[in-house]
Design an enzyme around this catalytic site. Structure first.
Site, PDB file in Angstrom:
ATOM      1  N   GLN A   1      -1.701  -2.202  -9.279  1.00  0.00           N
ATOM      2  CA  GLN A   1      -2.066  -1.781  -7.927  1.00  0.00           C
ATOM      3  C   GLN A   1      -1.060  -0.739  -7.438  1.00  0.00           C
ATOM      4  OE1 GLN A   1      -1.805  -4.304  -4.073  1.00  0.00           O
ATOM      5  NE2 GLN A   1      -3.981  -4.359  -4.655  1.00  0.00           N
TER       6      GLN A   1
ATOM      7  N   ARG B   1      -9.208  -1.362  -3.203  1.00  0.00           N
ATOM      8  CA  ARG B   1      -9.273  -2.596  -2.419  1.00  0.00           C
ATOM      9  C   ARG B   1      -9.565  -2.225  -0.972  1.00  0.00           C
ATOM     10  NH1 ARG B   1      -5.636  -8.168  -2.518  1.00  0.00           N
ATOM     11  NH2 ARG B   1      -7.568  -9.362  -2.608  1.00  0.00           N
TER      12      ARG B   1
ATOM     13  N   HIS C   1      -4.734   0.440  -3.266  1.00  0.00           N
ATOM     14  CA  HIS C   1      -4.763  -0.418  -2.083  1.00  0.00           C
ATOM     15  C   HIS C   1      -5.126   0.401  -0.844  1.00  0.00           C
ATOM     16  CE1 HIS C   1      -4.197  -3.906   0.248  1.00  0.00           C
ATOM     17  NE2 HIS C   1      -3.212  -4.455  -0.430  1.00  0.00           N
TER      18      HIS C   1
ATOM     19  N   ALA D   1      -6.423  -1.299   1.961  1.00  0.00           N
ATOM     20  CA  ALA D   1      -6.757  -2.415   2.851  1.00  0.00           C
ATOM     21  C   ALA D   1      -5.507  -2.927   3.550  1.00  0.00           C
ATOM     22  CB  ALA D   1      -7.420  -3.527   2.040  1.00  0.00           C
ATOM     23  N   HIS D   2      -5.670  -4.027   4.297  1.00  0.00           N
ATOM     24  CA  HIS D   2      -4.581  -4.832   4.863  1.00  0.00           C
ATOM     25  C   HIS D   2      -3.621  -4.030   5.746  1.00  0.00           C
ATOM     26  CE1 HIS D   2      -5.228  -7.798   1.278  1.00  0.00           C
ATOM     27  NE2 HIS D   2      -6.219  -7.820   2.160  1.00  0.00           N
TER      28      HIS D   2
ATOM     29  N   TYR E   1      -2.266  -1.190   5.349  1.00  0.00           N
ATOM     30  CA  TYR E   1      -1.268  -0.361   4.694  1.00  0.00           C
ATOM     31  C   TYR E   1      -1.633   1.117   4.888  1.00  0.00           C
ATOM     32  CZ  TYR E   1       0.471  -4.691   2.620  1.00  0.00           C
ATOM     33  OH  TYR E   1       0.993  -5.949   2.432  1.00  0.00           O
TER      34      TYR E   1
END
Length: 659
Positions: A100, A217, A164, A166-167, A169
């Site tokens: 990732q 993601r 990544h 998502a979340h 970031y």
């Protein structure tokens, strides 16, 4: 049952995965200070899951740029050797490995101490540092960093990339209108806000080509005016239209909505599926889904129904690395279950931040994260007669390991059933699955031939009559109702001897009538015990006043993602008042006087029922009585010191391993 679907191969781009079980990227902190972000601990952690049959592992976050500290740094030249070592370790067992690639944006910690980078000057809810809005030059530099990292991953022998987005970031900070208030080509409508992500993926594709697997993601960030599910659908459709991705990896939550990222046992299996349904309907590439899946049966059902192509089972394979292999061999009953307590896996990582001091572990599996240093129990050189006293998690684990190693084990339990304090805990709303692990331990005891004697209270002479070679004492602990609070231990509360004052044990074993009555809970611990009592009595109609010496609600559960969901449930479930920074001074027959605001403010609160949630006292009377009678004597679990299930299971395990 047949598991043909979940155990079938899957093509992700140019990569063939041997089955449909994935382990999506998750922090371990096992190697965050090691050269290149790799060491034996991290490699053996993943290798054990490869041996256990997992199809795909995605390695944890790897920062692409020095403006963000991480467990792994793609810009560290030594990481290439780490990637190669990882590939060499797991490939013989057939597990595919992706890396990732990540940047935390405003949640990052630049290596030089400067402000973090982000889309705009919106600080992170994690640490509140105002970030530097990225200029076009900074954006170009970051895009190039992603591309360089991708090229190095491919050259090092791994199988693919997980980008990544998502979340909350960096890439999602550009995507979300809550964190992107730019007025240039990278802000405004979603077509502009996804520009940075598309530039990153186009640069990556330019470096690695079409013969290397690349996925993203995505998640809903949980904000009312943030990155909506509908906008995520538009993002996915655009990535597919441009042929930039080979799969989509779906999640939920962000640092603005923390708990859904790794939901505890209060959430059902597949809890992320409803919010991700629109994306799953829009997918033209395979999807990986997650959400507290614990068995291959659950995963197989998701795939058979066409809801996804792969299922992530991270916590389930932390608890039992050989989950897939055991299922294939028809040994499902032997699989150690994940109870989704989050007390050692997620909580350790969150407490430690991006530091090595609290690496990943597991409440039910003492070997998780210690695969390189802690040897599995070997068969005993000589079979011994072993007595275990106490049938809670510690005693059952000691008996289980002792029997597994070939000892002749007898377990005495004073109660009429095994389980210890878990039998009380499981009565609380949203906590029943905590007993999955003690149910499993009990099944294992009988499978392994342990002589289990229930309703058997034993004295030292009765133990000696068995002529044991070794004795393990796991007699647990008892609640204290002495009114002591760690807020002011020299001034214990008065009135605790009254009939309407209870311990948490008394409440769960024989609850008083609570309907329409005010219940004051004095929580001196800050763990889940107070939550369990509050929800147990609220469900019986009680009006809850929650008094805690801590500055905020159940602080030990914050890092386990369990405090926020619980206080929301309590607030919605009925009358509930939370009073932090307070402790009980005196209890009368109708009210309680508390000191709040760190002892500055005195307040009298009506209370029909008072529950003291205090640190227990170890019950070691039998251990002390046996001390000079038995040569090999062990004291484990709460009888040693009252703590939590992870300590009980660990100490029982080690005692059983040492005989």
């Amino acid at each position: 049952m047949s598991y043909e679907t979940v155990l079938s191969q899957l093509e992700l781009g140019s990569t063939t995965i041997k089955n449909r079980i994935a382990r999506t990227a998750h922090g371990t902190m096992l190697a965050s200070m090691a050269p290149g972000g790799f060491n034996d601990a991290l490699i053996e952690y993943h290798r054990e899951r490869a041996i256990g049959g997992v199809g795909l592992t995605i390695l944890e976050i790897c920062s692409v740029h020095p403006s963000c500290f991480a467990p792994m740094h793609a810009f560290d030249p030594e990481i290439k050797d780490g990637w190669k070592r990882m590939a060499d370790a797991v490939k013989p067992h057939g597990m595919t490995v992706f890396q990732q690639l990540w940047h935390a944006g405003h949640s990052g910690r630049p290596l030089d101490g400067s402000p973090p980078w982000s889309a705009s000057d919106i600080p992170s809810p994690m640490h509140g540092v105002v970030p530097t809005p990225m200029t076009k030059a900074m954006i170009d530099e970051m895009v190039a960093a992603y591309a360089k990292a991708a090229s190095d991953v491919k050259a090092s022998g791994l199988d693919g990339l997980d980008i990544h987005c998502a979340h909350s970031y960096l890439i999602q900070q550009f995507l979300s209108p809550a964190t992107n208030v730019r007025e240039d080509d990278y802000g405004g409508p979603i077509e502009n806000r996804m520009r940075f992500m598309i530039e990153v993926l186009e640069a990556i594709r330019s470096e690695v080509g079409r013969d290397f697997t690349v996925g993203v993601r995505l998640s809903w960030d949980g904000l009312k005016h943030g990155m909506t599910v509908a906008e995520n659908v538009l993002v996915l459709e655009e990535l597919q239209r441009r042929d930039l991705i080979d799969y989509v990896n779906l999640s939920q939550g962000s640092y603005f909505s923390y708990a859904p990222m790794i939901a505890p046992m209060s959430e059902p299996t597949g809890y992320m599926m409803p919010v991700n349904e629109p994306l799953l309907k829009a997918r033209k590439v395979p999807a990986i889904v997650t959400g507290r899946f614990r068995t291959l049966e659950e995963a197989d059902q998701i795939i058979r129904q066409g809801d996804a192509e792969m299922v992530s089972m991270v916590r389930a394979t932390i608890a039992d690395p050989h989950l897939v292999k055991k299922t294939e061999e028809g040994r499902e009953e032997e699989i150690r279950p994940c109870i989704a307590c989050n007390q050692v896996c997620a909580a350790n990582i969150n407490k430690g931040g991006l530091l090595p001091f609290l690496p990943i572990g597991c409440a039910v599996n003492p070997y998780a994260g210690k695969e390189s240093t802690l040897a599995q129990p070997e068969p005993a050189e000589k079979s011994k007669k072993v007595i275990v006293v106490g049938g809670g998690p510690a005693g059952m684990e000691a008996a289980r390991i002792g029997a597994e190693r070939g000892h002749n084990v007898t377990l005495f339990e004073a109660a009429k059933e095994l389980g210890g304090q878990i039998n009380m805990a499981k009565k609380a709303p949203f906590l029943h699955t905590i007993a999955d692990v003690t149910d499993w331990q009990e099944r294992e005891l009988y499978r392994l031939g342990v002589d289990v004697r229930l309703s058997s209270y034993v004295e030292p002479d009765e133990i000696m009559a068995e002529s044991p070679d070794a004795v393990i004492i796991a007699t647990g602990s008892m609640p204290r109702k002495d009114g002591c609070s760690l807020k002011e231990p020299s001034l214990p509360a008065t009135g605790v001897e009254q009939a309407h004052v209870f311990s948490s044990h008394e409440i769960m074993m024989s609850p008083p009538e609570a309907k329409g009555r005010t219940v004051l809970i004095a929580d001196d611990v800050g763990h889940y015990e107070g939550i369990a009592v509050a929800e147990f009595l609220q469900a019986r109609g009680g009006n809850i006043v929650y008094v805690s010496r801590h500055g905020f609600f159940t602080p030990d559960m914050v890092f386990a993602f369990r405090a926020e969901p619980a206080i929301k449930r309590l607030a919605k479930g009925g009358e509930f008042r939370n009073i932090p920074n307070a402790y009980v001074q005196r209890i009368s027959n109708k009210d309680v006087t508390i000191l709040s605001d760190h002892g500055v403010t005195e307040e009298t609160v009506d209370a029909d029922i008072v529950v003291m949630v205090s640190h227990n006292r170890p019950e070691k009377t039998l251990f002390e009585a046996c001390g000079d009678k038995i040569e090999e004597l062990h004291l484990v679990g709460d009888a040693n010191s009252p703590r939590y299930i992870e300590a009980a299971i660990r100490e029982g395990h080690m005692a059983g391993s040492s005989i």
